[in-house]
Enzyme design. Sequence first.
Site, PDB file in Angstrom:
ATOM      1  N   CYS A  37       0.812  -1.218   0.000  1.00  0.00           N
ATOM      2  CA  CYS A  37       0.000   0.000   0.000  1.00  0.00           C
ATOM      3  C   CYS A  37       0.846   1.269   0.000  1.00  0.00           C
ATOM      4  O   CYS A  37       0.310   2.359  -0.117  1.00  0.00           O
ATOM      5  CB  CYS A  37      -0.894   0.006   1.238  1.00  0.00           C
ATOM      6  N   ASP A  39       2.402   2.455   2.574  1.00  0.00           N
ATOM      7  CA  ASP A  39       2.449   3.083   3.895  1.00  0.00           C
ATOM      8  C   ASP A  39       3.851   2.949   4.489  1.00  0.00           C
ATOM      9  O   ASP A  39       4.575   1.994   4.213  1.00  0.00           O
ATOM     10  CB  ASP A  39       1.421   2.432   4.825  1.00  0.00           C
ATOM     11  N   CYS A  64      -2.393   3.758   7.162  1.00  0.00           N
ATOM     12  CA  CYS A  64      -3.801   3.532   7.489  1.00  0.00           C
ATOM     13  C   CYS A  64      -4.009   3.463   9.000  1.00  0.00           C
ATOM     14  O   CYS A  64      -3.055   3.393   9.771  1.00  0.00           O
ATOM     15  CB  CYS A  64      -4.254   2.228   6.849  1.00  0.00           C
ATOM     16  N   CYS A 107      -0.503  -4.696   7.898  1.00  0.00           N
ATOM     17  CA  CYS A 107      -0.265  -3.498   8.709  1.00  0.00           C
ATOM     18  C   CYS A 107       0.475  -3.885   9.998  1.00  0.00           C
ATOM     19  O   CYS A 107       1.355  -3.155  10.465  1.00  0.00           O
ATOM     20  CB  CYS A 107      -1.570  -2.795   9.051  1.00  0.00           C
TER      21      CYS A 107
HETATM   22 FE1  FES Z   1      -1.036  -0.782   4.343  1.00  0.00          FE
HETATM   23 FE2  FES Z   1      -2.367  -0.618   6.541  1.00  0.00          FE
HETATM   24  S1  FES Z   1      -3.198  -0.575   4.527  1.00  0.00           S
HETATM   25  S2  FES Z   1      -0.230  -0.538   6.294  1.00  0.00           S
END
Ligand code: FES
Length: 138
Positions: A37, A39, A64, A107
Amino acid sequence: MAYSDKVIDHYTNPKNVGTLDKSKTNVGTGLVGAPECGDVMRLQIEVDQESGLISDAKFKTFGCGSAIASSSLATEWLKGKTVDQALAIDNMDIVEELNLPPVKIHCSVLAEDAIKAAINDYRVKNGLAELETVAAAH
Ligand code: FES
């Protein structure tokens, strides 16, 4: 998708957001990203050199709600642990505590990776061998 109450609690009131002085030898910094993602999470530990216990932990997460909650929880768990105990924190412990659904497991993996990266940085700075798991990921 509904977040659990614990995720919402950590997300709205995250613990230990901030920065430790990474120039200090007793501070380890881990910076990791989730390819799924994009992140990004930075997690730092400060080790009390006399007792060998983690005296402080801070994080900054650009990601997120579950990633923020996972890192907030991780910093809570890290404080007061030895570095070896910290290494034993498994992402599935985080999944269980926060009741994360399958799509949010990565995550929690990000938080475990950040802990390991921070410990690794601390080890390297203090003349100890690099962790095998981290070395293998290079
Ligand atoms: Fe990627 Fe949570 S959606 S770290």
